[in-house]
Design a protein around this motif. Structure first.
Motif, mmCIF file in Angstrom:
data_model
loop_
_atom_site.group_PDB
_atom_site.id
_atom_site.type_symbol
_atom_site.label_atom_id
_atom_site.label_comp_id
_atom_site.label_asym_id
_atom_site.label_seq_id
_atom_site.Cartn_x
_atom_site.Cartn_y
_atom_site.Cartn_z
ATOM 1 N N LEU A 1 0.828 -1.196 0.000
ATOM 2 C CA LEU A 1 0.000 0.000 0.000
ATOM 3 C C LEU A 1 0.867 1.252 0.000
ATOM 4 O O LEU A 1 0.533 2.260 -0.634
ATOM 5 N N HIS A 2 1.985 1.211 0.688
ATOM 6 C CA HIS A 2 2.914 2.342 0.685
ATOM 7 C C HIS A 2 3.614 2.482 -0.675
ATOM 8 O O HIS A 2 3.993 3.584 -1.064
ATOM 9 N N GLU A 3 3.769 1.368 -1.377
ATOM 10 C CA GLU A 3 4.537 1.387 -2.627
ATOM 11 C C GLU A 3 3.689 1.590 -3.872
ATOM 12 O O GLU A 3 4.224 1.858 -4.948
ATOM 13 N N CYS A 4 2.356 1.456 -3.764
ATOM 14 C CA CYS A 4 1.525 1.678 -4.948
ATOM 15 C C CYS A 4 1.471 3.171 -5.267
ATOM 16 O O CYS A 4 1.891 4.010 -4.467
ATOM 17 N N ALA A 5 0.947 3.510 -6.432
ATOM 18 C CA ALA A 5 0.956 4.905 -6.883
ATOM 19 C C ALA A 5 0.241 5.824 -5.901
ATOM 20 O O ALA A 5 0.730 6.918 -5.580
ATOM 21 N N GLY A 6 -0.931 5.403 -5.398
ATOM 22 C CA GLY A 6 -1.666 6.243 -4.466
ATOM 23 C C GLY A 6 -0.925 6.451 -3.163
ATOM 24 O O GLY A 6 -0.917 7.556 -2.606
ATOM 25 N N GLY A 7 -0.285 5.403 -2.660
ATOM 26 C CA GLY A 7 0.496 5.525 -1.437
ATOM 27 C C GLY A 7 1.699 6.424 -1.624
ATOM 28 O O GLY A 7 2.025 7.247 -0.756
ATOM 29 N N ARG A 8 2.369 6.271 -2.742
ATOM 30 C CA ARG A 8 3.526 7.131 -3.028
ATOM 31 C C ARG A 8 3.104 8.586 -3.201
ATOM 32 O O ARG A 8 3.819 9.504 -2.766
ATOM 33 N N GLU A 9 1.954 8.800 -3.813
ATOM 34 C CA GLU A 9 1.466 10.162 -4.010
ATOM 35 C C GLU A 9 1.224 10.858 -2.673
ATOM 36 O O GLU A 9 1.695 11.985 -2.443
ATOM 37 N N LEU A 10 0.493 10.194 -1.763
ATOM 38 C CA LEU A 10 0.220 10.806 -0.467
ATOM 39 C C LEU A 10 1.500 11.017 0.333
ATOM 40 O O LEU A 10 1.658 12.045 1.004
ATOM 41 N N THR A 11 2.405 10.072 0.256
ATOM 42 C CA THR A 11 3.680 10.229 0.963
ATOM 43 C C THR A 11 4.462 11.403 0.402
ATOM 44 O O THR A 11 5.040 12.213 1.157
ATOM 45 N N GLN A 12 4.470 11.528 -0.921
ATOM 46 C CA GLN A 12 5.180 12.637 -1.567
ATOM 47 C C GLN A 12 4.593 13.979 -1.174
ATOM 48 O O GLN A 12 5.318 14.969 -1.010
ATOM 49 N N TYR A 13 3.289 14.019 -0.961
ATOM 50 C CA TYR A 13 2.630 15.260 -0.566
ATOM 51 C C TYR A 13 2.730 15.534 0.931
ATOM 52 O O TYR A 13 2.234 16.559 1.413
ATOM 53 N N GLY A 14 3.348 14.609 1.657
ATOM 54 C CA GLY A 14 3.574 14.841 3.084
ATOM 55 C C GLY A 14 2.586 14.192 4.013
ATOM 56 O O GLY A 14 2.455 14.611 5.171
ATOM 57 N N TYR A 15 1.887 13.139 3.558
ATOM 58 C CA TYR A 15 0.873 12.490 4.390
ATOM 59 C C TYR A 15 1.131 10.988 4.553
ATOM 60 O O TYR A 15 0.226 10.164 4.346
ATOM 61 N N PRO A 16 2.337 10.598 4.936
ATOM 62 C CA PRO A 16 2.603 9.159 5.103
ATOM 63 C C PRO A 16 1.751 8.537 6.209
ATOM 64 O O PRO A 16 1.440 7.341 6.155
ATOM 65 N N GLU A 17 1.353 9.346 7.212
ATOM 66 C CA GLU A 17 0.526 8.802 8.301
ATOM 67 C C GLU A 17 -0.825 8.327 7.781
ATOM 68 O O GLU A 17 -1.391 7.350 8.289
ATOM 69 N N ASP A 18 -1.354 9.019 6.760
ATOM 70 C CA ASP A 18 -2.639 8.609 6.211
ATOM 71 C C ASP A 18 -2.537 7.249 5.523
ATOM 72 O O ASP A 18 -3.469 6.435 5.583
ATOM 73 N N VAL A 19 -1.426 6.996 4.872
ATOM 74 C CA VAL A 19 -1.215 5.693 4.247
ATOM 75 C C VAL A 19 -1.093 4.623 5.325
ATOM 76 O O VAL A 19 -1.645 3.520 5.195
ATOM 77 N N ALA A 20 -0.378 4.935 6.401
ATOM 78 C CA ALA A 20 -0.210 3.983 7.494
ATOM 79 C C ALA A 20 -1.555 3.625 8.125
ATOM 80 O O ALA A 20 -1.814 2.460 8.455
ATOM 81 N N ILE A 21 -2.437 4.614 8.280
ATOM 82 C CA ILE A 21 -3.762 4.336 8.845
ATOM 83 C C ILE A 21 -4.575 3.471 7.883
ATOM 84 O O ILE A 21 -5.243 2.512 8.292
ATOM 85 N N ALA A 22 -4.515 3.791 6.594
ATOM 86 C CA ALA A 22 -5.239 2.994 5.599
ATOM 87 C C ALA A 22 -4.750 1.550 5.582
ATOM 88 O O ALA A 22 -5.502 0.639 5.209
ATOM 89 N N ALA A 23 -3.501 1.345 5.984
ATOM 90 C CA ALA A 23 -2.898 0.012 5.972
ATOM 91 C C ALA A 23 -3.148 -0.774 7.258
ATOM 92 O O ALA A 23 -2.580 -1.857 7.439
ATOM 93 N N GLU A 24 -4.005 -0.267 8.134
ATOM 94 C CA GLU A 24 -4.347 -0.984 9.368
ATOM 95 C C GLU A 24 -5.360 -2.085 9.049
ATOM 96 O O GLU A 24 -6.534 -2.039 9.423
ATOM 97 N N VAL A 25 -4.908 -3.087 8.352
ATOM 98 C CA VAL A 25 -5.800 -4.116 7.814
ATOM 99 C C VAL A 25 -6.530 -4.846 8.952
ATOM 100 O O VAL A 25 -5.912 -5.354 9.884
ATOM 101 N N ASP A 26 -7.856 -4.866 8.844
ATOM 102 C CA ASP A 26 -8.749 -5.605 9.753
ATOM 103 C C ASP A 26 -8.723 -5.094 11.196
ATOM 104 O O ASP A 26 -9.168 -5.800 12.100
#
Length: 248
Positions: free
Chosen positions: A206-231
């Motif tokens: 999820l961090h490595e896909c285009a959407g994850g990289r985009e949010l990280t590049q824009y300064g929101y890696p925490e949002d990707v980490a929350i989205a990755a809280e599977v189950d």
């Protein structure tokens, strides 16, 4: 003549975006917008916050928020200290918030479109895919003839066309896989296969896909980490009368 795109004759369907949502009609519809609308909604509902989806962030949204005595989310890039936006992290940090109007051009728009059309709509992300599947199975015991559809919201290219977002494919596929139902359309089976192929590698992918990289590049890696809280969430946000709240 029945549309060949409607996936008629199957109990479970899958498609993309607002057009797919309109063509593949269902009684129970899971809207999936992992980065970030449905993830943000699950975080909100986890914290007892009701969410009011809205299509636009404009003057009409201001009036809409006033109507419900709700806070209107600001743009992600506009959020200052204490502001709430589409960023799940800002919602998690919010204090004293009970009602939130959350505009989104993709997930929010689709959810409202489907609900206005009479479908029962739930917000599904990787965080609550299993809980959502369990809830849907319970609904099917009461309504065995209902059709279940998962809609991957996707994103938009600069020209306004749909950009299929792999994170939404994974989120929808994860939900559909957890449903454990028979009579699934070929499109549904393809989404399930996409999730099953990467399930053991989430959240890294999820961090490595285009959407994850985009949010990280824009300064929101925490949002990707929350989205990755599977189950990790047991909340199943249901949209009724314009309001998304925890199902019971």
């Amino acid at each position: 003549m029945t549309s060949p795109y409607a996936q008629d004759g199957f109990r479970v369907g899958f498609d993309w975006g607002p057009v797919g949502a309109e063509v593949v009609g269902g009684n129970l519809v899971a809207v999936v917008d992992v980065l970030s609308f449905t993830t943000a909604v699950t975080v909100a509902v986890d914290h007892g916050i009701d969410v009011y989806p809205y299509r636009w962030r404009d003057a009409t949204a201001v009036a809409y928020a006033k109507q419900y005595d709700a806070v209107l989310a600001v743009g992600r890039s506009e959020a200052g200290t204490g502001d709430v936006s589409l960023s799940p992290m800002t919602i998690r940090r919010a204090v004293g918030l009970s009602r939130l109007v959350l505009p989104s051009p993709n997930g929010s728009t689709i959810a409202k479109q489907l609900s206005d059309g009479g479908a029962t709509v739930i917000a599904v992300s990787l965080r609550n895919r299993v809980a959502a599947a369990e809830w849907v199975r319970e609904q099917l015991t009461e309504h065995p003839g209902a059709k279940v559809v998962a809609i991957a919201a996707g994103e938009r290219w600069k020209d306004g066309s749909l950009r299929p977002a792999v994170e939404d494919l994974w989120g929808a596929g994860g939900f559909l896989s957890a449903l454990q139902l028979d009579d699934m359309s070929p499109e549904t089976r393809a989404a399930m296969a996409a999730y099953d192929a990467v399930a053991d590698e989430l959240p890294t992918l999820l961090h490595e896909c285009a959407g994850g990289r985009e949010l990280t590049q824009y300064g929101y890696p925490e949002d990707v980490a929350i989205a990755a809280e599977v189950d990790e969430s047991r909340s199943v946000p249901v949209l009724r009368d314009g309001r998304m709240f925890a199902s019971t």
